[in-house]
Structure formats: structure tokens, C-alpha cells
Design an enzyme around this catalytic site. Sequence first.
Site, PDB file in Angstrom:
ATOM      1  N   GLU A  43      44.471  28.790  34.958  1.00 59.88           N
ATOM      2  CA  GLU A  43      43.437  28.764  35.903  1.00 59.88           C
ATOM      3  C   GLU A  43      42.576  29.436  35.045  1.00 59.88           C
ATOM      4  OE1 GLU A  43      43.906  30.815  39.672  1.00 59.88           O
ATOM      5  OE2 GLU A  43      41.698  31.338  39.751  1.00 59.88           O
TER       6      GLU A  43
ATOM      7  N   ARG B 129      33.576  32.258  36.083  1.00 60.40           N
ATOM      8  CA  ARG B 129      32.739  33.373  36.461  1.00 60.40           C
ATOM      9  C   ARG B 129      31.887  33.642  34.950  1.00 60.40           C
ATOM     10  NH1 ARG B 129      37.396  37.353  38.533  1.00 60.40           N
ATOM     11  NH2 ARG B 129      38.338  36.074  39.749  1.00 60.40           N
TER      12      ARG B 129
ATOM     13  N   LYS C 242      46.758  30.690  48.217  1.00 62.15           N
ATOM     14  CA  LYS C 242      46.564  31.704  47.304  1.00 62.15           C
ATOM     15  C   LYS C 242      46.351  32.990  48.329  1.00 62.15           C
ATOM     16  CE  LYS C 242      43.120  33.975  44.250  1.00 62.15           C
ATOM     17  NZ  LYS C 242      42.446  33.907  42.911  1.00 62.15           N
TER      18      LYS C 242
HETATM   19  C1  3PG Z   1      41.004  37.181  40.011  1.00 60.81           C
HETATM   20  O1  3PG Z   1      40.879  35.785  40.729  1.00 60.81           O
HETATM   21  O2  3PG Z   1      40.486  37.607  39.838  1.00 60.81           O
HETATM   22  C2  3PG Z   1      42.571  37.010  40.102  1.00 60.81           C
HETATM   23  O3  3PG Z   1      43.250  37.232  41.472  1.00 60.81           O
HETATM   24  C3  3PG Z   1      43.152  37.777  39.100  1.00 60.81           C
HETATM   25  O4  3PG Z   1      43.600  39.193  39.601  1.00 60.81           O
HETATM   26  P1  3PG Z   1      43.958  40.094  38.495  1.00 60.81           P
HETATM   27  O5  3PG Z   1      42.945  40.517  37.685  1.00 60.81           O
HETATM   28  O6  3PG Z   1      44.242  41.355  39.506  1.00 60.81           O
HETATM   29  O7  3PG Z   1      45.186  39.681  38.067  1.00 60.81           O
END
Ligand code: 3PG
Length: 219
Positions: free
Chosen positions: A49, A53, A137
Amino acid sequence: MSATMLQRQRTLETILRLAPVVAVVTIDDARHAAPLARALVAGGIRAIEITLRTPAALDAIRRIAAEVEDVAIGAGTVLGADDLRVAEDAGAKFGVSPGASPTLLDAVEKSTLPFLPGASSASEAMTLRERGFKLQKFFPAAQAGGADYLRALAGPLADVGFCPTGGIRAANAAAYLALPNVVCVGGSWLSPPEMLRAADWPAITALARVAAALPRNGR
Ligand code: 3PG
């Protein structure tokens, strides 16, 4: 539920079951996208994924979709209809959102992209379930109550499968993966920024190998 929704849920489940962990990647340099994806695949991680961002995100999705085999490439941080459209145009095979709004869900229903919407409470999970989303999710997993919270949802919401994400690392992933309502976990720990900056692909493959070997539901 419409036939296409059912079909999309099946496709999504196949993607989420490719490996115990979905790699969540925030990328600054699109030139790193294909080598990173190959490094993850070499370690046994098959779904990635890319979070929408950074300015490089769509180009990264495009490159992975065009250049890397044996990987399901998805777009994360899909917050609205525009994100959904550009992600699909870039070649994303699935979409992920941290939560869900009625506007976003309307757009998802009109699109053809398999989609994993986020929930962090029983009420949110029920609302999504009513609209046909049996895969969700759980975000932010650690902060919203962790594996204990998710275990408590397995009784009343037995037919909802979750991909918990947020605060999950190698050390606590197994606790989530042991739950009957967890299909896989998601996390960014397989692509640490310093390894990306250094283009240290063997180190990323090593992290992926450990993640890909995690047992799921006791198996
Ligand atoms: C996110 O979308 O930021 C994910 O959930 C990743 O989270 P993490 O950096 O704590 O693995």
C-alpha cells in the site's frame, strides 16, 4: 449487495491473504518504488500500500504497476473521490482509507476498485458491514485498543475480517495475527525511512522475510 461488490470483496480477500503483512509505504522518491517493491516481493511480501501522502506517491504506484511482477499494488490514505480516481488511473489494484465517510463510500460504490475502508469502533464496523464491507482496516490499531479490542469484536461481528494497521511492528504483529477475525496486518515497519534513503534493499528483504514467515490464525 451487488454482484460487483461481492466480486470486489473476493478480490480484496485474495490480495489480503497473499502474505500475513501488507507493507504500508510512504515514499519520497519515486525512483525507489520499483526496487523497493522487488525487495519486498523477494522477502515474500506480496501486497504493498503506497500512501497518498507525498507528491511521489502516484508515480510510485505507476512504476510498480508497470515494472514489478507478483505484487498487488494498492493506494492508501484514500480520503475522497478524487483520490480514488487518481489511484485507479495510476494502476492501483486496491484502495485503503483510514476511516470512512458517506461521501467516500458513495464514490467507492460507483468505482470498480476493491476497497478496504477503515473502522476503529464497533459502530463504525457495523456501518461499513451494512454497506457490504466485510473486510475492514482496523485503524489506528494499537491506539484504538489493540489486539484485545479486536478480539472483543470477533464475538458480535464474527463475519467481519480485519487488517489492523497503526502501531504494529514485528514484535506485536503475532498477537493480532493469532485472532480469528484478522486476515492480515498492515505496517510501515518493512520500509524504514533510513533504509529507503540508503537504498538498502537487502535489509528490506530481510525484514520482509521475517514478516512473511509470521503465522496466521495459529497456522
Ligand atoms: C498508516 O496509514 O499510517 C499506517 O497505519 C501505518 O501505520 P504504522 O506506521 O504505525 O505502521
